[in-house]
Design a protein around this motif. Structure first.
Motif, PDB file in Angstrom:
ATOM      1  N   ILE A  41      19.863  -0.330  30.441  1.00  7.84           N
ATOM      2  CA  ILE A  41      19.563  -1.658  30.663  1.00  7.84           C
ATOM      3  C   ILE A  41      21.024  -2.088  31.330  1.00  7.84           C
ATOM      4  O   ILE A  41      21.067  -2.943  32.129  1.00  7.84           O
ATOM      5  CB  ILE A  41      19.247  -2.239  29.328  1.00  7.84           C
ATOM      6  CG1 ILE A  41      17.817  -1.945  28.926  1.00  7.84           C
ATOM      7  CG2 ILE A  41      19.249  -3.972  29.589  1.00  7.84           C
ATOM      8  CD1 ILE A  41      16.756  -2.257  29.748  1.00  7.84           C
ATOM      9  N   SER A  42      22.150  -1.900  30.357  1.00  7.53           N
ATOM     10  CA  SER A  42      23.546  -2.365  30.779  1.00  7.53           C
ATOM     11  C   SER A  42      23.809  -1.975  32.304  1.00  7.53           C
ATOM     12  O   SER A  42      24.486  -2.852  33.000  1.00  7.53           O
ATOM     13  CB  SER A  42      24.717  -1.696  29.898  1.00  7.53           C
ATOM     14  OG  SER A  42      24.377  -0.325  29.617  1.00  7.53           O
ATOM     15  N   THR A  43      23.574  -0.735  32.623  1.00  6.60           N
ATOM     16  CA  THR A  43      24.021  -0.313  34.129  1.00  6.60           C
ATOM     17  C   THR A  43      22.825  -0.847  35.290  1.00  6.60           C
ATOM     18  O   THR A  43      23.355  -0.955  36.101  1.00  6.60           O
ATOM     19  CB  THR A  43      24.148   1.212  34.044  1.00  6.60           C
ATOM     20  OG1 THR A  43      22.781   1.922  33.793  1.00  6.60           O
ATOM     21  CG2 THR A  43      24.950   1.877  33.248  1.00  6.60           C
ATOM     22  N   LEU A  44      21.629  -1.031  34.696  1.00  6.49           N
ATOM     23  CA  LEU A  44      20.740  -1.788  35.553  1.00  6.49           C
ATOM     24  C   LEU A  44      21.007  -3.032  35.716  1.00  6.49           C
ATOM     25  O   LEU A  44      21.386  -3.608  37.150  1.00  6.49           O
ATOM     26  CB  LEU A  44      19.343  -1.751  35.084  1.00  6.49           C
ATOM     27  CG  LEU A  44      18.432  -2.544  36.030  1.00  6.49           C
ATOM     28  CD1 LEU A  44      18.025  -1.781  36.998  1.00  6.49           C
ATOM     29  CD2 LEU A  44      16.911  -2.513  34.943  1.00  6.49           C
ATOM     30  N   VAL A  45      21.897  -3.779  34.990  1.00  7.67           N
ATOM     31  CA  VAL A  45      22.151  -5.066  35.092  1.00  7.67           C
ATOM     32  C   VAL A  45      23.433  -5.018  35.881  1.00  7.67           C
ATOM     33  O   VAL A  45      23.604  -6.089  36.969  1.00  7.67           O
ATOM     34  CB  VAL A  45      22.561  -5.799  33.761  1.00  7.67           C
ATOM     35  CG1 VAL A  45      23.285  -7.212  34.071  1.00  7.67           C
ATOM     36  CG2 VAL A  45      21.321  -5.883  32.926  1.00  7.67           C
ATOM     37  N   MET A  46      24.226  -4.189  35.855  1.00  8.99           N
ATOM     38  CA  MET A  46      25.299  -3.755  36.684  1.00  8.99           C
ATOM     39  C   MET A  46      25.058  -3.401  38.008  1.00  8.99           C
ATOM     40  O   MET A  46      25.825  -3.969  38.936  1.00  8.99           O
ATOM     41  CB  MET A  46      26.501  -2.896  35.980  1.00  8.99           C
ATOM     42  CG  MET A  46      27.848  -2.745  36.777  1.00  8.99           C
ATOM     43  SD  MET A  46      28.720  -4.226  37.097  1.00  8.99           S
ATOM     44  CE  MET A  46      29.286  -4.380  35.364  1.00  8.99           C
ATOM     45  N   MET A  47      23.996  -2.716  38.148  1.00  8.98           N
ATOM     46  CA  MET A  47      23.630  -2.407  39.631  1.00  8.98           C
ATOM     47  C   MET A  47      23.205  -3.584  40.311  1.00  8.98           C
ATOM     48  O   MET A  47      23.764  -3.830  41.414  1.00  8.98           O
ATOM     49  CB  MET A  47      22.407  -1.542  39.473  1.00  8.98           C
ATOM     50  CG  MET A  47      21.649  -1.108  40.716  1.00  8.98           C
ATOM     51  SD  MET A  47      20.349  -0.154  40.859  1.00  8.98           S
ATOM     52  CE  MET A  47      19.013  -1.312  40.195  1.00  8.98           C
ATOM     53  N   LEU A  48      22.669  -4.693  39.717  1.00  8.58           N
ATOM     54  CA  LEU A  48      22.220  -5.929  40.359  1.00  8.58           C
ATOM     55  C   LEU A  48      23.556  -6.797  40.646  1.00  8.58           C
ATOM     56  O   LEU A  48      23.770  -7.194  41.553  1.00  8.58           O
ATOM     57  CB  LEU A  48      21.287  -6.675  39.582  1.00  8.58           C
ATOM     58  CG  LEU A  48      19.790  -5.788  39.533  1.00  8.58           C
ATOM     59  CD1 LEU A  48      19.129  -6.790  38.541  1.00  8.58           C
ATOM     60  CD2 LEU A  48      19.234  -5.650  40.904  1.00  8.58           C
ATOM     61  N   ALA A  49      24.184  -6.818  39.705  1.00 11.65           N
ATOM     62  CA  ALA A  49      25.414  -7.712  39.501  1.00 11.65           C
ATOM     63  C   ALA A  49      26.656  -7.282  40.565  1.00 11.65           C
ATOM     64  O   ALA A  49      27.070  -7.785  41.625  1.00 11.65           O
ATOM     65  CB  ALA A  49      26.258  -7.786  38.256  1.00 11.65           C
ATOM     66  N   ALA A  50      26.693  -5.964  40.756  1.00 11.01           N
ATOM     67  CA  ALA A  50      27.744  -5.349  41.438  1.00 11.01           C
ATOM     68  C   ALA A  50      27.426  -5.395  42.992  1.00 11.01           C
ATOM     69  O   ALA A  50      28.101  -5.788  43.821  1.00 11.01           O
ATOM     70  CB  ALA A  50      28.005  -3.984  41.320  1.00 11.01           C
ATOM     71  N   ARG A  51      26.079  -5.381  43.261  1.00 14.62           N
ATOM     72  CA  ARG A  51      25.605  -5.749  44.617  1.00 14.62           C
ATOM     73  C   ARG A  51      25.906  -7.027  45.208  1.00 14.62           C
ATOM     74  O   ARG A  51      26.366  -7.294  46.126  1.00 14.62           O
ATOM     75  CB  ARG A  51      24.141  -5.238  44.926  1.00 14.62           C
ATOM     76  CG  ARG A  51      23.917  -5.254  46.272  1.00 14.62           C
ATOM     77  CD  ARG A  51      24.128  -4.080  47.125  1.00 14.62           C
ATOM     78  NE  ARG A  51      23.591  -2.891  46.542  1.00 14.62           N
ATOM     79  CZ  ARG A  51      23.976  -1.662  47.304  1.00 14.62           C
ATOM     80  NH1 ARG A  51      24.811  -1.547  48.319  1.00 14.62           N
ATOM     81  NH2 ARG A  51      23.523  -0.526  46.669  1.00 14.62           N
ATOM     82  N   GLY A  52      25.651  -7.979  44.065  1.00 17.50           N
ATOM     83  CA  GLY A  52      26.159  -9.392  44.342  1.00 17.50           C
ATOM     84  C   GLY A  52      27.543  -9.384  44.421  1.00 17.50           C
ATOM     85  O   GLY A  52      28.066 -10.338  45.516  1.00 17.50           O
ATOM     86  N   ILE A  53      28.225  -8.956  43.738  1.00 18.85           N
ATOM     87  CA  ILE A  53      29.832  -8.998  43.927  1.00 18.85           C
ATOM     88  C   ILE A  53      30.316  -8.479  45.176  1.00 18.85           C
ATOM     89  O   ILE A  53      31.423  -9.057  45.964  1.00 18.85           O
ATOM     90  CB  ILE A  53      30.568  -8.153  42.792  1.00 18.85           C
ATOM     91  CG1 ILE A  53      30.398  -8.581  41.370  1.00 18.85           C
ATOM     92  CG2 ILE A  53      32.091  -8.112  42.805  1.00 18.85           C
ATOM     93  CD1 ILE A  53      30.726  -8.087  40.228  1.00 18.85           C
ATOM     94  N   ALA A  54      29.812  -7.323  45.810  1.00 22.05           N
ATOM     95  CA  ALA A  54      30.214  -7.009  47.142  1.00 22.05           C
ATOM     96  C   ALA A  54      29.728  -8.192  47.973  1.00 22.05           C
ATOM     97  O   ALA A  54      30.554  -8.238  48.941  1.00 22.05           O
ATOM     98  CB  ALA A  54      29.177  -5.645  47.346  1.00 22.05           C
ATOM     99  N   ARG A  55      28.640  -8.797  47.955  1.00 19.47           N
ATOM    100  CA  ARG A  55      28.276  -9.756  48.854  1.00 19.47           C
ATOM    101  C   ARG A  55      29.182 -11.133  48.931  1.00 19.47           C
ATOM    102  O   ARG A  55      29.628 -11.611  49.838  1.00 19.47           O
ATOM    103  CB  ARG A  55      26.611 -10.443  48.685  1.00 19.47           C
ATOM    104  CG  ARG A  55      25.759  -9.297  48.963  1.00 19.47           C
ATOM    105  CD  ARG A  55      24.380  -9.936  48.891  1.00 19.47           C
ATOM    106  NE  ARG A  55      23.223  -9.099  49.411  1.00 19.47           N
ATOM    107  CZ  ARG A  55      22.553  -8.185  48.807  1.00 19.47           C
ATOM    108  NH1 ARG A  55      22.833  -8.355  47.290  1.00 19.47           N
ATOM    109  NH2 ARG A  55      21.851  -7.164  49.361  1.00 19.47           N
ATOM    110  N   VAL A  56      29.658 -11.265  47.607  1.00 20.53           N
ATOM    111  CA  VAL A  56      30.676 -12.433  47.624  1.00 20.53           C
ATOM    112  C   VAL A  56      31.868 -11.909  48.214  1.00 20.53           C
ATOM    113  O   VAL A  56      32.492 -12.873  48.699  1.00 20.53           O
ATOM    114  CB  VAL A  56      30.887 -12.583  45.900  1.00 20.53           C
ATOM    115  CG1 VAL A  56      32.023 -13.620  45.657  1.00 20.53           C
ATOM    116  CG2 VAL A  56      29.703 -13.212  45.118  1.00 20.53           C
ATOM    117  N   ILE A  57      32.660 -10.781  47.721  1.00 21.17           N
ATOM    118  CA  ILE A  57      33.799 -10.322  48.525  1.00 21.17           C
ATOM    119  C   ILE A  57      33.716 -10.402  49.963  1.00 21.17           C
ATOM    120  O   ILE A  57      34.701 -10.779  50.611  1.00 21.17           O
ATOM    121  CB  ILE A  57      34.114  -8.761  48.172  1.00 21.17           C
ATOM    122  CG1 ILE A  57      34.276  -8.775  46.566  1.00 21.17           C
ATOM    123  CG2 ILE A  57      35.144  -8.158  48.626  1.00 21.17           C
ATOM    124  CD1 ILE A  57      34.304  -7.375  46.164  1.00 21.17           C
TER     125      ILE A  57
END
Length: 345
Positions: free
Chosen positions: A137-153
């Motif tokens: 669960i925790s890494t699944l959440v991070m999978m989605l969040a990190a992809r969003g962080i890449a888009r923000v960057i």
């Protein structure tokens, strides 16, 4: 015969067999498949084998990190997205420091990418070790969040940069081998020495085998788990650096996409059990090379995009069957029967 039995019982041996079979299939289609020549444009060695080694570098990195996570009975589904974050951070940093010393800009970009990766790994580790969330669960959440962080960057756009030394990470060569592959193997060796020459590797395995017994033995699981997820994220960010340096562009949607699946497959093929416990760094490395060879074979044989998942699944299932204890025993029994028939004859 004893050596043969030992090899048959060794999971990574079947990974080597799989690589050999795939290369044989490719060679049957094109007898010059394994040929290595000189690229007239760059003056460097070129060939399909070198291409396989180059594309295997990022897979080796994420598989190496995944090995230790799985050894603790965990899973890290965020490595593909963290690859994108690392690549995005590097590209944006190179653009921001454009005009400075090329080597200085490269080292700054690498440092920023690895630092952001480490921070994301800390978050994963805290969610698993301190908050108590399931790793899935925790890494699944991070999978989605990190992809969003890449888009923000990157502002949601594919970002490119120019930096000759950084580009050489994937496109350069050391002693005729791709620089990224040499760096990946060097990192594997360093990590192996740390894991096997210190107590860290043993503590990781003990947590995977029996967390309760580990606590009674004086091992604190939380720092170990956080360390494992940080290592996985840093190695994933390194894989992202290898990926984007090849084309000097980060695709926020495509970079690292579904790479977590390749990492898990490489680890399992290498003999590390999903149930946790003992891990095999050599096995994961060979598994990563197998996945890279398989990906290259799919393209070389012209397998359609629709049929690619099925083709890869068939190859991997066959390989896993060969690793099965029941199948291995069957092969050994066949060998004994043939030996007896030869003696009788």
């Amino acid at each position: 015969m004893a050596i043969v039995k030992t090899l048959i019982r060794t999971p990574w041996f079947w990974g080597l067999v799989g690589i050999a079979l795939l290369l044989t299939v490719n060679t049957l289609k094109d007898p010059t498949y394994l040929a290595i020549g000189i690229n007239s444009t760059t003056g460097l060695l070129a060939g399909n084998v070198l291409d396989i080694l180059r594309v295997s570098a990022p897979i080796i990195m994420i598989a190496l990190g995944m090995t230790f996570v799985i050894a603790t009975k965990g899973i890290d589904l965020s490595v593909g997205s963290i690859m994108a974050v690392g690549g995005a951070a590097a590209m944006e940093t190179l653009r921001a420091v454009d005009g400075q010393s090329p080597f200085g800009a490269m080292f700054i970009a690498i440092a920023v990418a690895l630092l952001i990766g480490a921070l994301l790994g800390v978050i994963n580790g805290l969610l698993v070790a301190v908050v108590g969330l399931q790793p899935f669960i925790s890494t699944l959440v991070m999978m989605l969040a990190a992809r969003g962080i890449a888009r923000v960057i990157t502002g949601g756009q594919n970002t490119n940069a120019t930096n000759a030394p950084f580009r050489e990470i994937s496109n350069g060569q050391i002693l005729g081998l791709p620089t990224s592959f040499v760096l990946a193997i060097a990192i594997v060796v360093v990590v192996s020495l740390i894991m096997r020459r210190t107590a860290l590797g043993l503590m990781i395995e003990s947590i995977g085998v029996n967390p309760a017994a580990s606590r009674l033995a004086g091992i604190r699981p939380r720092p170990i788990l956080i360390t494992v997820y940080v290592l996985s994220a840093v190695l994933a960010a390194t894989g992202g650096l290898f990926t984007v340096s090849e084309v000097m562009t980060v695709d926020v949607s495509g970079t690292g996409y579904q790479m977590e699946l390749d990492a898990i497959l490489a680890v399992v093929i290498g003999g590390t059990s999903l149930a946790g416990g003992k891990f095999s760094i050599l096995g994961s490395t060979i598994g990563a090379l197998l996945i890279a060879t398989l990906n290259k074979t799919v393209l070389f044989l012209g397998v359609s995009a629709a049929a690619t998942p099925a083709f890869k699944a068939i190859v991997i299932v066959l390989l896993v069957l060969l690793q099965s204890e029941r199948v291995r025993n069957y092969v050994l029994r066949l060998g004994r029967r043939r030996s007896r028939k030869e003696v009788v004859a």
